[in-house]
Design a protein around this motif. Structure first.
Motif, PDB file in Angstrom:
ATOM      1  N   ASN A 205       0.627 -10.981   1.538  1.00 30.77           N
ATOM      2  CA  ASN A 205      -0.533 -10.079   1.664  1.00 30.77           C
ATOM      3  C   ASN A 205      -0.716  -9.169   0.389  1.00 30.77           C
ATOM      4  OD1 ASN A 205       2.135  -8.025   1.817  1.00 30.77           O
ATOM      5  ND2 ASN A 205       0.531  -6.593   2.009  1.00 30.77           N
TER       6      ASN A 205
ATOM      7  N   ALA B 279      -4.210  -5.188   2.820  1.00 33.22           N
ATOM      8  CA  ALA B 279      -4.417  -5.234   4.194  1.00 33.22           C
ATOM      9  C   ALA B 279      -4.753  -6.660   4.212  1.00 33.22           C
ATOM     10  CB  ALA B 279      -5.511  -4.308   4.894  1.00 33.22           C
ATOM     11  N   GLU B 280      -4.879  -7.564   3.397  1.00 34.06           N
ATOM     12  CA  GLU B 280      -5.397  -8.870   3.583  1.00 34.06           C
ATOM     13  C   GLU B 280      -4.114  -9.814   3.589  1.00 34.06           C
ATOM     14  OE1 GLU B 280      -9.266 -11.355   1.731  1.00 34.06           O
ATOM     15  OE2 GLU B 280      -8.348  -9.541   0.782  1.00 34.06           O
TER      16      GLU B 280
ATOM     17  N   LYS C  61     -12.251   1.867  13.316  1.00 41.50           N
ATOM     18  CA  LYS C  61     -10.988   1.477  12.636  1.00 41.50           C
ATOM     19  C   LYS C  61     -11.179   0.866  11.363  1.00 41.50           C
ATOM     20  CE  LYS C  61     -10.015  -0.314  17.002  1.00 41.50           C
ATOM     21  NZ  LYS C  61      -9.723  -1.494  18.111  1.00 41.50           N
ATOM     22  N   GLU C  62      -9.816   1.042  10.517  1.00 41.86           N
ATOM     23  CA  GLU C  62      -9.956   0.829   9.283  1.00 41.86           C
ATOM     24  C   GLU C  62      -8.561  -0.003   9.010  1.00 41.86           C
ATOM     25  OE1 GLU C  62     -11.937   1.989   6.803  1.00 41.86           O
ATOM     26  OE2 GLU C  62     -12.816   3.595   7.903  1.00 41.86           O
ATOM     27  N   PRO C  63      -8.925  -0.938   7.927  1.00 41.64           N
ATOM     28  CA  PRO C  63      -7.684  -2.225   7.686  1.00 41.64           C
ATOM     29  C   PRO C  63      -6.457  -1.437   7.783  1.00 41.64           C
ATOM     30  CG  PRO C  63      -9.854  -2.572   6.554  1.00 41.64           C
ATOM     31  CD  PRO C  63     -10.054  -1.176   7.109  1.00 41.64           C
TER      32      PRO C  63
ATOM     33  N   GLY D  75      -7.203   5.134   5.536  1.00 47.29           N
ATOM     34  CA  GLY D  75      -7.716   3.721   4.974  1.00 47.29           C
ATOM     35  C   GLY D  75      -7.655   3.923   3.185  1.00 47.29           C
TER      36      GLY D  75
ATOM     37  N   GLU E 245      -2.718  -1.645   5.957  1.00 40.75           N
ATOM     38  CA  GLU E 245      -1.848  -2.118   4.844  1.00 40.75           C
ATOM     39  C   GLU E 245      -0.582  -2.869   5.514  1.00 40.75           C
ATOM     40  OE1 GLU E 245       0.885  -1.401   0.950  1.00 40.75           O
ATOM     41  OE2 GLU E 245      -0.417   0.468   1.850  1.00 40.75           O
TER      42      GLU E 245
ATOM     43  N   VAL F  93      -8.156  -9.964   7.695  1.00 37.07           N
ATOM     44  CA  VAL F  93      -7.300  -8.764   7.833  1.00 37.07           C
ATOM     45  C   VAL F  93      -6.713  -8.844   9.160  1.00 37.07           C
ATOM     46  CG1 VAL F  93      -7.363  -6.291   7.910  1.00 37.07           C
ATOM     47  CG2 VAL F  93      -8.691  -7.392   5.996  1.00 37.07           C
TER      48      VAL F  93
ATOM     49  N   GLY G  49       2.231  -3.401  10.319  1.00 41.69           N
ATOM     50  CA  GLY G  49       1.504  -2.562   9.718  1.00 41.69           C
ATOM     51  C   GLY G  49       2.379  -1.392   9.044  1.00 41.69           C
TER      52      GLY G  49
ATOM     53  N   ALA H 176      -6.081  -3.582  12.121  1.00 37.77           N
ATOM     54  CA  ALA H 176      -6.900  -2.637  11.671  1.00 37.77           C
ATOM     55  C   ALA H 176      -7.042  -1.623  12.979  1.00 37.77           C
ATOM     56  CB  ALA H 176      -8.321  -3.369  11.706  1.00 37.77           C
TER      57      ALA H 176
END
Length: 644
Positions: free
Chosen positions: A632, A635-636, A330-332, A37, A334, A9, A350, A12
């Motif tokens: 992707n 978020a990955e 913190k959140e991942p 998130g 997208e 990821v 992002g 973030a």
């Protein structure tokens, strides 16, 4: 079939949208916010220490602009699933899912409570107002309050009435819940046209209605006397999103021109506090009052949160003020845009939270910089990286070999360095919102395709010349179409259009996305046609290794002879009319369709069937000079080698 490999990821961060100040565990005031998130979280922060008191997952929701306090707890209305959630005192890290208030609604934009503790909300796409009664757990649908307005962007309650602010035209409606009748307030003096404007914030405080009209950027805050039923003042350049309740003298606190200021509605005077904010985004996400028990902060202090999770405080007695970090995790983020970079770099941009990540292709290690929402990325032949940004359809130029310094989004760069990325232009005044696609034309010129702002049609094409620093923008190159795709070759820019406008509710005037050719030197359109009559968007364009123009509309891949403007090859890939991507290698095309299928096509052997090489859910696809493909899944970031 190739198996993709995860690179992790790359993006973030913290993004707080809706918020309020309300009692937390133990009954003391806490800073309540929803962090964006998958899922979103309802968080409570101790305003004295920054410690996290509550972190309750809102399962199924992506985020929330709508957070409100009531006697029985704290409520959040979400987007992603448009559900209503409630945290009750003693609930720990659990928020109760109260379900979908209104069928067919996908977004709860606004939320408030009335004097009886009932919850009121505003929705999209119906533009409806609803009420939730905690005693009976029943929802009441009050319908679309302003005909034709699909967003209830803001809401407030006072004197037994409910006030709602709409978008994409700035109507303020007064609803009588007893009779169901709706009365529209007159527009504020000096506002001008209400079309294309939002009543972004509404607060009912101290017998007055405060209506900020514009966007998340600074705009006018109008003051309406509810008893006199008249507009009494205009506060320019107010940042929003919230206003603190009145102090003992009747004054309210808000962010105006980069500073926390006190406004006295009786004298119409603004007084500075000395607490100043930096960067482009200076909105409060929660603001209210709390006793902190901290030195230099006697009695009650103004407290609040900012978009990246910081909290602020100001004491009116001593003048003490500070901006401090909190423990919100913190959140991942997208991924919205991906692009191949230098020899060992892939860039990821992002969605919503924004940010730019540079990912090492050999190790997967990523560096992250806070930035705006990035719609498109292009590394040009001179090594600079071009970033197409939302909102205001901005274009930035970033030099990866120089220190990052973004005073707008990540203040605190190396002293003495110039902004990097550098803002090249802003098309907000041209009624554009998104720099959706980029291409490099002859002599290093950069082409930008845009999507309009507000409830309108008509994107356009901008051409920027780095040598002269001049740029030209032409709207409606393809009439009433946004530009979703660009390619360039031999002095010509090719564009792919979409019938969609700035908002998903904008009625299109055309049925099919178009392809056009634009002569860069002469600044004129050469030709245009609609390649697939049943598809509203041409989502990808590329010049293939055969020097033909290849395009994707829905799941139809087509090749155009650029001289005759004839489609010479056509393939049906997958089954669904979704967007997709085209990546060009030295001898092959790689085409992503159906949100999960990647095909290999040999443009020099059109009689051969496309070969499915990857079946894995993803959103954006790009290539790299190392010969591999990168894409992707939310978020990955993943990599796959199509050659083996």
């Amino acid at each position: 079939m190739r198996d993709p490999v995860s690179l992790g990821v790359p993006l973030a961060d913290v993004l707080l949208l809706g918020g309020t100040v309300a009692p937390g565990p133990g009954g003391k005031p806490a800073l309540w916010n929803v962090s964006t998130g998958k899922p979103a979280y309802l968080n409570a922060i101790d305003p004295a220490t920054g410690e996290q008191l509550v972190s309750a997952p809102l399962t199924g929701a992506d985020g929330s602009w709508a957070v409100a306090a009531a006697p029985d707890g704290v409520y959040a209305g979400t987007y992603g699933n448009a559900h209503l959630y409630r945290w009750r005192p003693g609930g720990g890290d659990v928020a109760e899912d109260l379900g979908l208030p209104l069928a067919g609604q996908t977004f709860i934009w606004s939320l408030t409570s009335d004097a009886a503790g009932k919850i009121w909300g505003g929705t999209f796409p119906g533009g409806k107002v609803f009420r939730f009664d905690p005693a009976t757990r029943e929802y009441t649908d009050f319908g679309q309050v302003v005909a034709g307005q699909t967003y209830v962007r803001s809401i407030a309650c006072a004197g037994g009435k409910v006030y709602s602010g709409s978008y994409a035209a700035a109507h303020i409606a007064e609803l009588d819940p007893v009779t169901g009748s709706v009365t529209e307030l007159p527009k504020p003096p000096g506002l001008g046209s209400i079309e294309g404007k939002a009543v972004y914030d509404l607060d009912a405080l101290g017998g007055r209605l405060y209506a900020r009209i514009g966007s998340d950027l600074p705009g006018p805050l109008f003051v309406y006397d509810l008893a006199a039923r008249a507009w009494t003042d205009e506060i320019p350049d107010a940042h929003g999103l919230k206003i603190a309740p009145p102090d003992s003298g009747g004054g309210i606190h808000l962010i105006q021109r980069g500073e926390l200021r006190r406004y006295d509605p009786a004298t119409k005077q603004l007084t500075g506090t000395g607490l100043t904010l930096t960067g482009k985004v200076q909105n409060t996400r929660a603001i209210g009052w709390a006793e902190l028990g901290v030195a230099d902060y006697p009695g009650r202090s103004v407290v609040g949160t900012l978009w990246r999770g910081e909290m602020f405080r100001y004491n009116p007695t001593t003048g003490a003020h500070a901006i401090l970090d909190t423990k919100v995790r913190k959140e991942p983020i997208e991924i919205l845009a991906v692009a191949g970079g230098g020899r060992r770099t892939v860039y990821a941009g992002g969605f919503l939270n924004g940010g730019l990540g540079a990912v090492r292709t050999d190790t997967g290690a990523s560096s992250f910089h806070r930035f705006a929402q990035i719609e498109s990325i292009l590394q040009s032949s001179d090594g600079s990286v071009w970033l197409g940004v939302y909102p205001e359809s901005r274009l930035y130029r970033y030099w990866p070999d120089k220190p990052w310094n973004s005073p707008e989004y990540s203040p605190g760069g190396p002293p003495g360095t110039t902004p990097n990325p550098e803002l090249i232009f802003n098309l907000g005044s041209q009624l554009q919102a998104r720099s959706k696609c980029l291409a490099e034309a002859e002599d290093g010129k950069i082409a930008v395709g845009t999507v309009p702002s507000g409830d309108r049609l008509g994107g356009g094409l901008a051409i920027y010349d780095p040598s002269s620093r001049d740029w030209q923008f032409t709207r409606n190159v393809s009439q009433d179409q946004s530009l979703f795709a660009l390619a360039a070759y031999d002095g010509v820019v090719y564009g792919g259009g979409s019938v969609t406008g700035g908002l998903s509710t904008t009625p299109p005037t055309r049925k099919a996305g178009a392809v056009f050719a634009w002569d860069v030197d002469r600044g004129q359109k050469l030709w245009e046609f609609e390649p697939v009559s049943t598809e509203g968007t041409v989502s990808a364009l590329a010049i293939g290794p055969d020097r033909r123009l290849w395009g994707l509309a829905g799941h139809t891949l087509f090749a155009v002879d650029r001289q005759s403007q004839r489609i010479v090859h056509r393939y049906e890939l997958g089954t669904r009319s979704t967007g997709g991507s085209i990546v060009v290698s030295r001898s092959k095309l790689y085409v992503s369709v159906d949100g999960g299928l990647i095909y290999r096509i040999d443009p020099f052997a059109p009689h051969r069937d496309p070969v499915l090489i990857v079946a894995y859910p993803h959103r954006r696809l790009t290539g790299h000079q190392d010969g591999r493909l990168y894409f992707n899944r939310v978020a990955e970031l993943f990599v796959v080698d199509p050659r083996h």
